[in-house]
Design an enzyme around this catalytic site. Structure first.
Site, mmCIF file in Angstrom:
data_model
loop_
_atom_site.group_PDB
_atom_site.id
_atom_site.type_symbol
_atom_site.label_atom_id
_atom_site.label_comp_id
_atom_site.label_asym_id
_atom_site.label_seq_id
_atom_site.Cartn_x
_atom_site.Cartn_y
_atom_site.Cartn_z
ATOM 1 N N ASP A 1 17.883 53.981 81.965
ATOM 2 C CA ASP A 1 16.708 54.745 81.523
ATOM 3 C C ASP A 1 16.694 54.910 79.994
ATOM 4 O OD1 ASP A 1 14.374 56.182 81.929
ATOM 5 O OD2 ASP A 1 15.247 57.575 83.368
ATOM 6 N N ASP B 1 6.202 57.194 85.017
ATOM 7 C CA ASP B 1 6.546 57.393 86.432
ATOM 8 C C ASP B 1 5.316 57.492 87.324
ATOM 9 O OD1 ASP B 1 9.010 57.512 85.336
ATOM 10 O OD2 ASP B 1 9.465 59.562 85.994
HETATM 11 C C1 GLA Z 1 12.714 58.886 84.231
HETATM 12 C C2 GLA Z 1 12.520 57.613 85.057
HETATM 13 C C3 GLA Z 1 12.409 57.981 86.526
HETATM 14 C C4 GLA Z 1 13.675 58.703 86.971
HETATM 15 C C5 GLA Z 1 13.921 59.918 86.084
HETATM 16 C C6 GLA Z 1 15.286 60.540 86.315
HETATM 17 O O1 GLA Z 1 11.594 59.701 84.308
HETATM 18 O O2 GLA Z 1 11.375 56.925 84.631
HETATM 19 O O3 GLA Z 1 12.195 56.837 87.325
HETATM 20 O O4 GLA Z 1 14.762 57.814 86.889
HETATM 21 O O5 GLA Z 1 13.852 59.593 84.693
HETATM 22 O O6 GLA Z 1 15.525 61.649 85.519
#
Ligand code: GLA
Length: 404
Positions: free
Chosen positions: A163, A218
């Site tokens: 990430d 997301d």
């Molecule tokens: C980000 C990523 C998500 C998830 C969260 C975890 O938002 O894009 O897919 O992995 O972090 O904290």
């Protein structure tokens, strides 16, 4: 390449400042990706990830139940393979910088859990972050990339989602190259799933580095809308246009994980979500509780004809070939000359839709066998066009096979 080497050096030093991590001998290595990217994803990955349903409330018990369910429910037989723990499995680092598992949530430790997942004939994935902290505030891997990669390899990790929170001014290509190098030198084949949300145009640079890359922020479990940094299913879809040219075997665009079965959309909408993700050659990573899913969720997630489109060996992602108001046609060439087509109706009322052979670059007189991938109805000797009534928020998804 000189520029890349310079960027890598810059990325590394910033990372070390931010992470406050131990500077290891490996940090001074020439950061060139000498080892080739392992051929681990000739087709998009299929599996389950903890985030969409559990976020930080993930436990060893839940993960074991997902592995049990994946193996027993028919998902494994349909091609699902990876069990991936997302954020919040980490607690701290010890005095030597070794990452420590949150033992309250994972009392048996990571190795035992991974062994369990492997014992079911499945593969296992973990999550980390190129910054000082993960998005959930746990320790990130900045400055610890080689140490972490070796630990993942010792545990038996097969897949890393990496990430982009708390990365400050780090260069994304440089940061992901460091982890790619660390994984390739770890002694184990590990998929690298790049998750920088499409912010730095990963489609332009990520293919030599990772196996897939997120193209957006997301998803959340809704047809459309915005909730914090997350957006609904069709909003994610709208950001995939024209990305097809960058995708292919071992280099997939990732429009984020599935929400099928999480309750925020209707069954028709989940069918559309699953169909469109298959057209996009997207990772099919379920995000629901596999141990308690209803029959309808299982029916959608295990539709073998739709999965075959996602996993088609040509690996060519669909593009939208037509749009008028709420109505869209998406088409995807398949290996051997077949095509997959989705007629998609975003509108509030059912709509009559059809695709013409001309739109698909087929001769109008060509006889085609049309298989509806949801109703399973097969129609032979179809000429010139195919269509039907598409439900509100629904799709007709077909596979076209020229008859000769
Ligand atoms: C980000 C990523 C998500 C998830 C969260 C975890 O938002 O894009 O897919 O992995 O972090 O904290």
């Amino acid at each position: 390449m000189k520029t890349t080497a310079w960027l890598l050096a810059a990325g590394l030093s910033v990372g070390l400042c931010m992470g406050g991590g131990v500077v290891t001998a490996q940090a001074h290595e020439t950061l060139k990706l000498e080892a080739p990217k392992p051929n681990l994803l000739p087709a998009p990955p299929m599996g389950w990830n903890s985030w969409n349903k559990y976020a930080c409330n993930i436990t060893e018990d839940v993960v074991r139940k997902q592995a049990d369910a994946m193996a027993a429910s028919g998902l494994k037989d349909a091609g699902y393979q990876y069990i991936v723990i997302d954020d919040c499995w980490q607690k701290s680092r010890d005095a030597d910088g070794n990452i420590q598992v949150d033992l309250e949530r994972f009392p048996s430790g990571m190795k035992a859990l991974i062994d369990y997942v492997h014992s079911k004939g499945l593969k296992f994935g973990l999550y980390s972050d190129a910054g000082s902290l993960t998005c959930g505030g746990r320790p990130g891997s900045a400055g610890h990339e080689f140490q972490d990669a070796r630990q993942y390899a010792r545990w038996g990790v097969d897949y890393l989602k990496y990430d982009w929170c708390y990365t400050g001014t780090r260069d994304a290509e440089a940061a992901y190259t460091i982890m790619a190098k660390a994984l390739r030198e770890s002694g184990r084949d590990i998929v690298l799933s790049i998750c920088e949300w499409g912010d730095n145009y990963p489609q332009r640079w990520a293919a030599p580095i990772g196996h897939l890359w997120r193209t957006t922020g997301d998803i959340y479990d809704a047809w459309e809308g915005k909730k914090g940094y997350s957006i609904g299913m069709v909003n994610i879809l709208d950001k995939q246009l024209d990305l097809w040219r960058y995708s292919g075997p071992n280099r997939w665009n990732d429009p984020d994980m599935l929400e099928v079965g999480n309750g925020g959309m209707t069954s028709t909408e989940y069918e559309s979500h699953f169909s469109l993700w298959a057209m996009l050659a997207a990772p099919l990573i379920a995000g629901n509780d596999l141990s308690a899913m209803d029959a309808d969720t299982l029916r959608i997630l295990t539709n073998k004809d739709v999965i075959a489109i996602d996993q088609d060996p040509l690996g060519q992602q669909a593009n939208r070939i037509w749009k008028e108001g709420d109505l869209e046609i998406w088409a995807r060439p398949l290996k051997g000359g077949d095509q997959a087509v989705v007629l998609f109706n975003r509108g509030a009322a059912p709509a009559e839709m059809s695709v013409t052979w001309e739109q698909l670059n087929l001769p109008a007189g060509l006889k085609v066998q049309v298989k509806d991938l949801w109703s399973k109805k097969v129609t032979k000797n179809v000429k010139a066009r195919f269509g039907g009534t598409v439900a509100s928020h629904g799709v007709i998804m077909v596979r076209l096979t020229p008859m000769v």
